[in-house]
Design an enzyme around this catalytic site. Structure first.
Site, short mmCIF file in Angstrom:
data_model
loop_
_atom_site.label_atom_id
_atom_site.label_comp_id
_atom_site.label_asym_id
_atom_site.label_seq_id
_atom_site.Cartn_x
_atom_site.Cartn_y
_atom_site.Cartn_z
N GLY A 95 0.86 -1.09 -0.09
CA GLY A 95 -0.10 -0.05 0.15
C GLY A 95 0.90 1.28 -0.09
N CYS A 116 5.43 -6.18 1.55
CA CYS A 116 5.70 -4.71 1.61
C CYS A 116 4.89 -4.20 2.73
CB CYS A 116 5.33 -3.99 0.23
SG CYS A 116 6.03 -2.40 0.07
N TYR A 117 4.10 -3.10 2.40
CA TYR A 117 3.29 -2.51 3.54
C TYR A 117 2.81 -3.64 4.51
CZ TYR A 117 -0.38 0.24 5.87
OH TYR A 117 -1.00 0.82 7.02
N HIS A 146 7.80 -6.97 -3.85
CA HIS A 146 6.80 -7.44 -4.64
C HIS A 146 7.10 -8.72 -5.48
CE1 HIS A 146 3.87 -4.17 -3.36
NE2 HIS A 146 5.20 -3.33 -3.58
N GLU A 149 4.94 -10.68 -6.89
CA GLU A 149 3.83 -10.86 -7.81
C GLU A 149 4.09 -10.25 -9.24
OE1 GLU A 149 2.36 -7.09 -5.33
OE2 GLU A 149 3.39 -8.85 -5.11
N GLY A 203 -23.38 -7.95 -26.76
CA GLY A 203 -22.40 -8.31 -27.98
C GLY A 203 -21.28 -8.59 -27.57
N GLY A 204 -20.85 -8.33 -26.45
CA GLY A 204 -19.27 -8.48 -25.82
C GLY A 204 -19.20 -9.81 -25.29
N ASP A 219 -18.30 -10.96 -22.31
CA ASP A 219 -18.67 -11.16 -20.99
C ASP A 219 -20.09 -11.47 -20.91
OD1 ASP A 219 -16.09 -10.36 -20.37
OD2 ASP A 219 -16.75 -8.03 -19.93
N LYS A 278 -10.76 -11.41 -17.16
CA LYS A 278 -11.30 -11.44 -18.50
C LYS A 278 -10.89 -12.91 -19.19
CE LYS A 278 -12.96 -8.85 -21.02
NZ LYS A 278 -14.42 -8.52 -21.52
#
Length: 544
Positions: free
Chosen positions: A69, A100-101, A190, A192, A246-247, A249, A399
């Site tokens: 953070g 980290c934080y 970090h 990640e 139309g997407g 998702d 996604k």
């Protein structure tokens, strides 16, 4: 950036012995931790680090990661986990990893000391393993170095009882700590991010070797669980409406719900006047010929555009569009009730995890409501008095996970690879009043030329999203040996993993020259083209 509240998570989240809970304290990388854990085949959920302890009561995570953070643990109002959290983690038998934080917060909360560092460490740094035996690094790694991504001004100067330093930066700062007996671990860097090349291996060791978690989270299990959840939520005689955009998702969401309840699903595709070039015709053909979904097309373009006339504020545009969508769905539900003799009670939407995260308050902000980056019409734009109950089967997915789910559901690959398209459509790509002049028509033509050129060059699948933006400025130009005072448009193309962070795509000069020539020669009213080369952050993907 914020995070979902634990209390809002559905039972189908799959809470249990292999759950990893990410407590978000405001780092721009928090969502990456969530993704990395999932990439290792383990379910991870991100919730606010300051969420009330009661909201976590139903969760029994095997591991809890305290995110980084932007705050100092000494700052007034700095976020911290709720009182009793450490006891909760101990009672759940959870391993706690501070990043980290998160590491500094853990150390300070347990009686250690954190102070402002003499040498702040930002960017790529080397750390050296200092322990002969380490849970995070393994046996025999002492003296070995690895490059990591640091981002801290404070540093740990005194450890709580029972802790051991297992790695230090080359400048001597504490880089990793462990208390194996109490199941507490900390990394000052970090792991990640891709800038920490061995970070994924450290996360893998923590999850599987230290915590004993099994990599048992699979898309097929998500599909099966969501179908069971929908079937238990929707009664055997109840009907459901699905808003198809139309997407990818909404299409995957519709296909999933259709698999769960069959013909009691009624899809509606709304032409709101804000669609791309020939979008209505192209999408309806796909729904009918490839997906075999029962879809009714409603032309509400005049309804939407009349309400948007004169509106320039992007948030107001989103709210208006959200309200009009619901009005259309309510009207559709009323007509459906007359036809089938029963009013539908549910509305399906393709809300994704990034939508939820971006629409929640950032920890440490002092706000109990969303500090909105932008309200998504399928999250923040819905009216409070909406009569339909929401079904959001993709609410916990990113996604790329939705695309995997769609593949299992046999949604055509060509459809799954479609670039994302915003719920408010071209309203957020025409800056200012969308009804002014012929802005929408100009934008459709420019966008079609740009995207088609990307497809022709074989770049479509490499790029996450590409589109044009109509700018509310006119510039002087020379066309056909005459002075012109016409519109400027912007082109944006980005690469990304999930849309939460993004980089701009670097086109070859020849490609850009060709596209600009096609646009200026074929679209009346455009005499200047610019390219947006801003990353996210600081910019968002869309301009509004």
């Amino acid at each position: 950036m914020g995070s979902a509240s634990a209390s809002s998570l559905p039972a189908s989240a799959g809470f249990g012995e292999n759950l990893v809970l990410i407590l978000d304290f405001g780092s721009q990388y928090t969502h990456l931790i969530t993704r990395r854990v999932r990439q290792l085949g383990v379910l991870s959920l991100c919730v606010s680090g300051t969420a009330p302890l009661a909201s976590l009561a139903g969760l029994r995570p095997r591991a809890v990661v305290l995110s980084g953070g932007p705050h100092s643990v000494h700052a007034s109002g700095a976020p911290t986990f709720p009182e009793g959290f450490l006891e909760f983690a101990a009672g759940a038998g959870a391993h706690v990893l501070g990043v980290c934080y998160g590491m500094q917060l853990l150390v300070q909360s347990l009686g250690g000391a954190v102070e402002a560092g003499e040498k702040q460490e930002y960017g790529k740094m080397e750390v050296e393993v200092t322990a002969r035996s380490s849970a995070l690094y393994g046996e025999g790694e002492v003296g070995k170095r690895q490059t990591v991504w640091m981002s801290h001004g404070d540093e740990v100067v005194r450890l709580p009882e029972g802790f051991e330093v297992v790695a230090r930066s080359v400048q001597g700062a504490v880089a990793a700590v462990e208390n194996r007996e109490k199941r507490f671990y900390g990394l000052q860097y970090h792991p990640e991010v891709t800038h920490s090349p061995q970070g994924m291996e450290t996360l893998r060791r923590f999850l599987f070797d230290v915590c004993g978690i099994k990599a048992d989270w699979k898309m097929q299990d998500v599909l099966d669980e969501e179908i069971r959840t929908i079937q238990s939520m929707v009664g055997p005689d109840e009907h459901v409406i699905c808003a198809l955009s139309g997407g990818v998702d909404s299409t995957v969401a519709a296909t999933l719900v259709h698999k769960a309840i069959g013909d009691r699903l009624h899809c509606v595709f709304v032409d709101n006047g804000l669609l791309r070039y020939n979008e209505r015709e192209r999408v309806m053909l796909t729904f009918e010929s490839d997906l075999h979904l029962p879809v009714t097309c409603v032309d509400a373009s005049e309804q939407f555009l009349s309400k948007l006339k004169g509106v320039k504020d992007p948030e107001m545009k989103r709210k208006i569009i959200g309200r009009e969508f619901i009005a259309v769905f309510d009207d559709f539900a009323h007509k459906l009730e007359q036809k089938i003799g029963k009013r539908p009670g549910y509305l399906v939407q393709g809300t994704l995890y990034p939508d939820v995260i971006e629409s929640c308050p950032p920890p440490g902000s002092g706000r109990t409501h969303s500090h909105t980056i932008k309200s998504h019409h399928n999250v923040g734009g819905l009216p409070k008095d909406m009569k339909l109950k929401l079904i959001e089967p993709l609410k916990l997915l990113f996604k790329d996970e939705v695309r995997k789910l769609g593949s299992i559901l046999n949604v055509p690959e060509s459809f799954l690879k479609r670039h994302p398209f915003p719920g408010p459509g071209l309203a957020v790509r025409v800056l200012g009043d969308v009804t002014e002049g012929n802005a929408l028509e100009v934008l459709r033509q420019v966008d079609e030329i740009f995207v088609q050129a990307i497809k022709d060059a074989g770049l479509y699948d490499i790029i996450w999203q590409a589109f044009a933006v109509f700018l509310p400025v006119q510039t002087v130009g020379v066309q056909g040996d005459q002075r012109t005072h016409s519109n400027a448009v912007a082109l944006r193309a980005i690469t990304s993993e999930d849309g939460m962070t993004a980089d701009w795509y670097y086109f070859e000069r020849e490609f850009l020259v060709d596209v600009v020539n096609k646009i200026c020669n074929n679209v009346r009213g455009v005499n200047r083209v610019v390219q947006d080369i801003t990353q996210k952050p600081p910019a968002t993907v869309e301009w509004e």
